[in-house]
Write an enzyme that holds these catalytic residues in place. Structure first.
Site, PDB file in Angstrom:
ATOM      1  N   GLY A  52       0.868  -1.291  -0.093  1.00  0.00           N
ATOM      2  CA  GLY A  52      -0.039  -0.024   0.006  1.00  0.00           C
ATOM      3  C   GLY A  52       0.889   1.453  -0.129  1.00  0.00           C
ATOM      4  N   SER A  91      -3.487  -8.026   2.514  1.00  0.00           N
ATOM      5  CA  SER A  91      -2.800  -8.877   1.559  1.00  0.00           C
ATOM      6  C   SER A  91      -2.514  -8.547   0.454  1.00  0.00           C
ATOM      7  CB  SER A  91      -3.708 -10.160   1.311  1.00  0.00           C
ATOM      8  OG  SER A  91      -3.261 -11.016   0.457  1.00  0.00           O
ATOM      9  N   ASN A 115      -6.005 -13.438  13.499  1.00  0.00           N
ATOM     10  CA  ASN A 115      -5.850 -12.249  14.520  1.00  0.00           C
ATOM     11  C   ASN A 115      -7.035 -11.413  14.390  1.00  0.00           C
ATOM     12  OD1 ASN A 115      -3.538 -13.146  15.589  1.00  0.00           O
ATOM     13  ND2 ASN A 115      -2.401 -12.077  14.087  1.00  0.00           N
ATOM     14  N   TYR A 161      -0.939 -17.777  -2.028  1.00  0.00           N
ATOM     15  CA  TYR A 161      -2.067 -17.170  -2.064  1.00  0.00           C
ATOM     16  C   TYR A 161      -3.433 -17.710  -2.142  1.00  0.00           C
ATOM     17  CZ  TYR A 161      -4.965 -12.933  -3.743  1.00  0.00           C
ATOM     18  OH  TYR A 161      -5.845 -11.955  -3.813  1.00  0.00           O
ATOM     19  N   THR A 191     -10.360  -6.601 -10.010  1.00  0.00           N
ATOM     20  CA  THR A 191     -10.786  -5.452 -10.231  1.00  0.00           C
ATOM     21  C   THR A 191      -9.623  -4.301 -10.224  1.00  0.00           C
ATOM     22  OG1 THR A 191     -12.241  -6.003  -8.402  1.00  0.00           O
ATOM     23  CG2 THR A 191     -11.835  -3.682  -8.517  1.00  0.00           C
ATOM     24  N   ARG A 202       0.166  -6.030 -12.070  1.00  0.00           N
ATOM     25  CA  ARG A 202      -1.089  -6.687 -12.456  1.00  0.00           C
ATOM     26  C   ARG A 202      -1.464  -6.420 -13.997  1.00  0.00           C
ATOM     27  NH1 ARG A 202      -5.279  -6.440  -7.358  1.00  0.00           N
ATOM     28  NH2 ARG A 202      -3.344  -4.873  -6.732  1.00  0.00           N
TER      29      ARG A 202
HETATM   30  P1  NAD Z   1      -3.093  -4.186  -2.493  1.00  0.00           P
HETATM   31  O1  NAD Z   1      -1.633  -4.499  -2.604  1.00  0.00           O
HETATM   32  O2  NAD Z   1      -3.329  -2.548  -3.252  1.00  0.00           O
HETATM   33  O3  NAD Z   1      -3.655  -3.643  -0.697  1.00  0.00           O
HETATM   34  C1  NAD Z   1      -3.424  -4.654   0.199  1.00  0.00           C
HETATM   35  C2  NAD Z   1      -2.888  -3.706   1.204  1.00  0.00           C
HETATM   36  O4  NAD Z   1      -2.508  -4.645   2.488  1.00  0.00           O
HETATM   37  C3  NAD Z   1      -1.589  -3.045   1.131  1.00  0.00           C
HETATM   38  O5  NAD Z   1      -1.984  -1.626   1.778  1.00  0.00           O
HETATM   39  C4  NAD Z   1      -0.651  -3.680   1.973  1.00  0.00           C
HETATM   40  O6  NAD Z   1       0.264  -2.638   2.362  1.00  0.00           O
HETATM   41  C5  NAD Z   1      -1.336  -4.287   2.956  1.00  0.00           C
HETATM   42  N1  NAD Z   1      -0.873  -5.482   3.732  1.00  0.00           N
HETATM   43  C6  NAD Z   1      -0.324  -6.553   2.945  1.00  0.00           C
HETATM   44  N2  NAD Z   1       0.210  -7.347   3.894  1.00  0.00           N
HETATM   45  C7  NAD Z   1       0.019  -6.682   5.045  1.00  0.00           C
HETATM   46  C8  NAD Z   1       0.258  -7.099   6.500  1.00  0.00           C
HETATM   47  N3  NAD Z   1       0.993  -8.120   6.652  1.00  0.00           N
HETATM   48  N4  NAD Z   1      -0.145  -6.211   7.520  1.00  0.00           N
HETATM   49  C9  NAD Z   1      -0.859  -5.207   7.351  1.00  0.00           C
HETATM   50  N5  NAD Z   1      -1.102  -4.858   5.948  1.00  0.00           N
HETATM   51  C10 NAD Z   1      -0.653  -5.531   4.846  1.00  0.00           C
HETATM   52  O7  NAD Z   1      -4.260  -4.941  -3.273  1.00  0.00           O
HETATM   53  P2  NAD Z   1      -5.751  -4.699  -3.341  1.00  0.00           P
HETATM   54  O8  NAD Z   1      -5.863  -4.929  -4.596  1.00  0.00           O
HETATM   55  O9  NAD Z   1      -6.296  -3.562  -2.700  1.00  0.00           O
HETATM   56  O10 NAD Z   1      -6.398  -6.034  -2.440  1.00  0.00           O
HETATM   57  C11 NAD Z   1      -7.007  -5.801  -1.343  1.00  0.00           C
HETATM   58  C12 NAD Z   1      -7.691  -7.150  -1.003  1.00  0.00           C
HETATM   59  O11 NAD Z   1      -8.455  -7.571  -1.843  1.00  0.00           O
HETATM   60  C13 NAD Z   1      -6.324  -8.283  -0.761  1.00  0.00           C
HETATM   61  O12 NAD Z   1      -6.764  -9.121   0.371  1.00  0.00           O
HETATM   62  C14 NAD Z   1      -6.642  -9.163  -1.959  1.00  0.00           C
HETATM   63  O13 NAD Z   1      -6.480 -10.280  -1.777  1.00  0.00           O
HETATM   64  C15 NAD Z   1      -8.358  -9.151  -2.094  1.00  0.00           C
HETATM   65  N6  NAD Z   1      -8.626  -9.163  -3.491  1.00  0.00           N
HETATM   66  C16 NAD Z   1      -8.340  -8.001  -4.487  1.00  0.00           C
HETATM   67  C17 NAD Z   1      -8.322  -8.267  -5.717  1.00  0.00           C
HETATM   68  C18 NAD Z   1      -8.176  -7.150  -6.896  1.00  0.00           C
HETATM   69  O14 NAD Z   1      -8.490  -7.574  -8.132  1.00  0.00           O
HETATM   70  N7  NAD Z   1      -7.635  -6.037  -6.777  1.00  0.00           N
HETATM   71  C19 NAD Z   1      -9.076  -9.663  -6.278  1.00  0.00           C
HETATM   72  C20 NAD Z   1      -9.535 -10.403  -5.331  1.00  0.00           C
HETATM   73  C21 NAD Z   1      -9.145 -10.222  -4.090  1.00  0.00           C
HETATM   74  N1  UDP Z   2      -0.481 -10.756 -17.756  1.00  0.00           N
HETATM   75  C1  UDP Z   2      -0.055 -10.394 -18.982  1.00  0.00           C
HETATM   76  N2  UDP Z   2       0.851  -9.364 -18.955  1.00  0.00           N
HETATM   77  C2  UDP Z   2       1.175  -8.928 -17.708  1.00  0.00           C
HETATM   78  C3  UDP Z   2       0.554  -9.090 -16.618  1.00  0.00           C
HETATM   79  C4  UDP Z   2      -0.289 -10.240 -16.618  1.00  0.00           C
HETATM   80  O1  UDP Z   2      -0.159 -11.063 -19.867  1.00  0.00           O
HETATM   81  O2  UDP Z   2       2.004  -7.842 -17.826  1.00  0.00           O
HETATM   82  C5  UDP Z   2      -1.793 -11.803 -17.745  1.00  0.00           C
HETATM   83  C6  UDP Z   2      -1.422 -12.998 -16.890  1.00  0.00           C
HETATM   84  O3  UDP Z   2      -0.550 -13.878 -17.110  1.00  0.00           O
HETATM   85  C7  UDP Z   2      -2.830 -13.437 -16.249  1.00  0.00           C
HETATM   86  C8  UDP Z   2      -3.847 -12.203 -16.785  1.00  0.00           C
HETATM   87  O4  UDP Z   2      -2.957 -11.390 -17.514  1.00  0.00           O
HETATM   88  O5  UDP Z   2      -3.276 -14.387 -17.273  1.00  0.00           O
HETATM   89  C9  UDP Z   2      -4.155 -11.639 -15.427  1.00  0.00           C
HETATM   90  O6  UDP Z   2      -3.121 -11.281 -14.587  1.00  0.00           O
HETATM   91  P1  UDP Z   2      -2.978 -10.415 -13.105  1.00  0.00           P
HETATM   92  O7  UDP Z   2      -1.710 -10.568 -12.769  1.00  0.00           O
HETATM   93  O8  UDP Z   2      -3.654  -9.184 -13.515  1.00  0.00           O
HETATM   94  O9  UDP Z   2      -4.221 -11.193 -12.296  1.00  0.00           O
HETATM   95  P2  UDP Z   2      -4.342 -12.963 -12.027  1.00  0.00           P
HETATM   96  O10 UDP Z   2      -5.881 -12.842 -12.381  1.00  0.00           O
HETATM   97  O11 UDP Z   2      -3.487 -13.652 -12.846  1.00  0.00           O
HETATM   98  O12 UDP Z   2      -4.368 -12.944 -10.458  1.00  0.00           O
END
Ligand code: NAD
Ligand code: UDP
Length: 338
Positions: A52, A91, A115, A161, A191, A202
């Site tokens: 973050g 995460s 936790n 993960y 997202t 990503r």
């Molecule tokens: P992000 O990396 O932008 O945000 C994750 C945040 O968690 C960061 O601010 C990071 O510093 C914090 N963090 C990581 N490890 C930590 C720890 N040990 N203690 C405290 N803080 C910690 O990712 P995001 O896209 O905002 O994702 C947020 C959540 O949503 C995650 O749990 C992720 O698995 C879940 N999620 C996101 C997506 C997506 O497409 N964005 C899809 C599926 C699930």
């Molecule tokens: N990907 C890609 N080029 C990039 C990054 C990702 O072709 O520079 C592909 C990756 O192999 C996957 C899809 O895009 O098939 C989505 O990847 P991302 O890491 O965004 O999320 P995932 O759904 O795999 O967790």
């Protein structure tokens, strides 16, 4: 899977309550912080800033209703304040980021979940877990309903993960069954939107940064794999609806946009929308990269009356200017996604 009891939507949060958001300095967590601060609620953001960024919450730091606590969720956490709602978002979410230190990732997800469940139980708070479509692994059915049990590798580079989130879900269900903890589980599908870290790795952030800086777009594999991309505002609306809907919802709920695109189609759309002359270059497909992903959001519709409103092209138009500004402020970012 635990039973789901359906109930009508009642979604107005009480303004007297406090919301704790782990991972609140991240892409999705910071959007949740904004959502609740804008509704006059108290927000406590707990984040270790590993993926973050302070810039996501800087505008909230002077607000008396907002507190930031730098803390690693894999270490037990307590706080004297009453808390009504906990969003467990902490995460790393980007594959290259969560694979840097898989043990730390697994500990964050699993021990962090325990936790936060312990805290929720002590406080009598409702807690929502940010689970993921990754719990379906490389799915053999499409679209994926919540009843699909997944096709997941315990020993691959994504396991820390995927399996971490599966174990976290199990902890949530068992805290509910054995201790009565009030839980929600959202399975979030890919997202994107403003506040993604341009160096996140990503696909949407990589392609937009590459297109805007004139570098080749790096397609992994042949680009025929699919993903379903949800705009951030839609996802936040879904998470909030899930958190505040009355009734016992002890099943996971898919949240995502069912519009399914190949990675190559995404690259083409981003080239069109950025009017970029960048080329496409093919790179090796990462191990265990899922071939397809598309949410069945029937349950979210039945329980929450939620569905996404922003189609991919429109969401990209809302997102590209954010990355253009990021690149203007920090041109070095362009070198990262090459
Ligand atoms: P992000 O990396 O932008 O945000 C994750 C945040 O968690 C960061 O601010 C990071 O510093 C914090 N963090 C990581 N490890 C930590 C720890 N040990 N203690 C405290 N803080 C910690 O990712 P995001 O896209 O905002 O994702 C947020 C959540 O949503 C995650 O749990 C992720 O698995 C879940 N999620 C996101 C997506 C997506 O497409 N964005 C899809 C599926 C699930
Ligand atoms: N990907 C890609 N080029 C990039 C990054 C990702 O072709 O520079 C592909 C990756 O192999 C996957 C899809 O895009 O098939 C989505 O990847 P991302 O890491 O965004 O999320 P995932 O759904 O795999 O967790």
């Amino acid at each position: 899977m635990p039973t789901t009891q359906q109930s009508p939507l009642k979604a107005v949060p009480s303004t007297s309550e406090t919301v704790l958001i782990t991972g609140g300095a991240g892409f999705l967590g910071s959007a949740l912080c904004d959502h609740y601060i804008n509704r006059g609620m108290r927000v406590i953001c707990v984040d270790n800033l590993s993926t973050g960024r302070m810039q996501n919450i800087e505008h909230l730091m002077e607000n008396d209703a907002f507190s930031f606590i730098k803390h690693d969720v894999s270490v037990p956490f307590d706080i004297s304040e009453d808390i009504g709602f906990i969003f467990n978002m902490a995460s790393p979410a980007s594959p290259p980021k969560y694979q840097i230190d898989p043990i730390a990732t697994f500990r964050t997800i699993v021990i962090g979940a325990e936790n936060m469940l312990t805290l929720a139980h002590r406080k009598g708070a409702r807690i929502l877990e940010a689970s993921t479509s990754e719990i379906y692994g490389d799915p053999e059915v499409s679209p994926q309903p919540e009843t699909y049990r997944g096709s997941v590798n315990t020993m691959g580079p994504r396991s820390c993960y995927d399996e971490g989130k599966r174990a976290a879900e199990t902890l949530f269900y068992d805290y509910n069954k054995n201790l009565g903890t009030d839980i929600r589980v959202a399975r979030i599908f890919n997202t994107y939107g403003p506040r993604m870290d341009p160096e996140d790795g990503r696909v949407v952030s990589n392609f937009i940064v590459q297109a805007l800086s004139g570098n080749d777009l790096t397609i992994y594999g042949d680009g025929s794999q699919t993903r379903s991309f949800c705009y951030v505002d839609d996802l936040i609306a879904g998470l909030v609806a899930l958190m505040h809907t009355q009734g016992n919802i002890y099943s996971a709920v898919n949240l995502g946009n069912p519009g399914e695109y190949t990675v190559r189609a995404l690259a083409t759309m981003i080239l069109e929308e950025t009017q970029s002359a960048s080329q496409i270059t093919l790179k090796p497909l990462p191990v265990d990269d899922p071939k397809q992903r598309r949410p069945d959001i029937g349950l979210a519709w039945r329980l929450l009356h939620w569905e996404p409103k922003v189609p991919l092209r429109e969401g990209l138009r809302l997102t590209i200017p954010y990355f253009a500004l990021e690149l203007e402020q920090n041109p070095a970012v362009a070198k990262v996604a090459v």
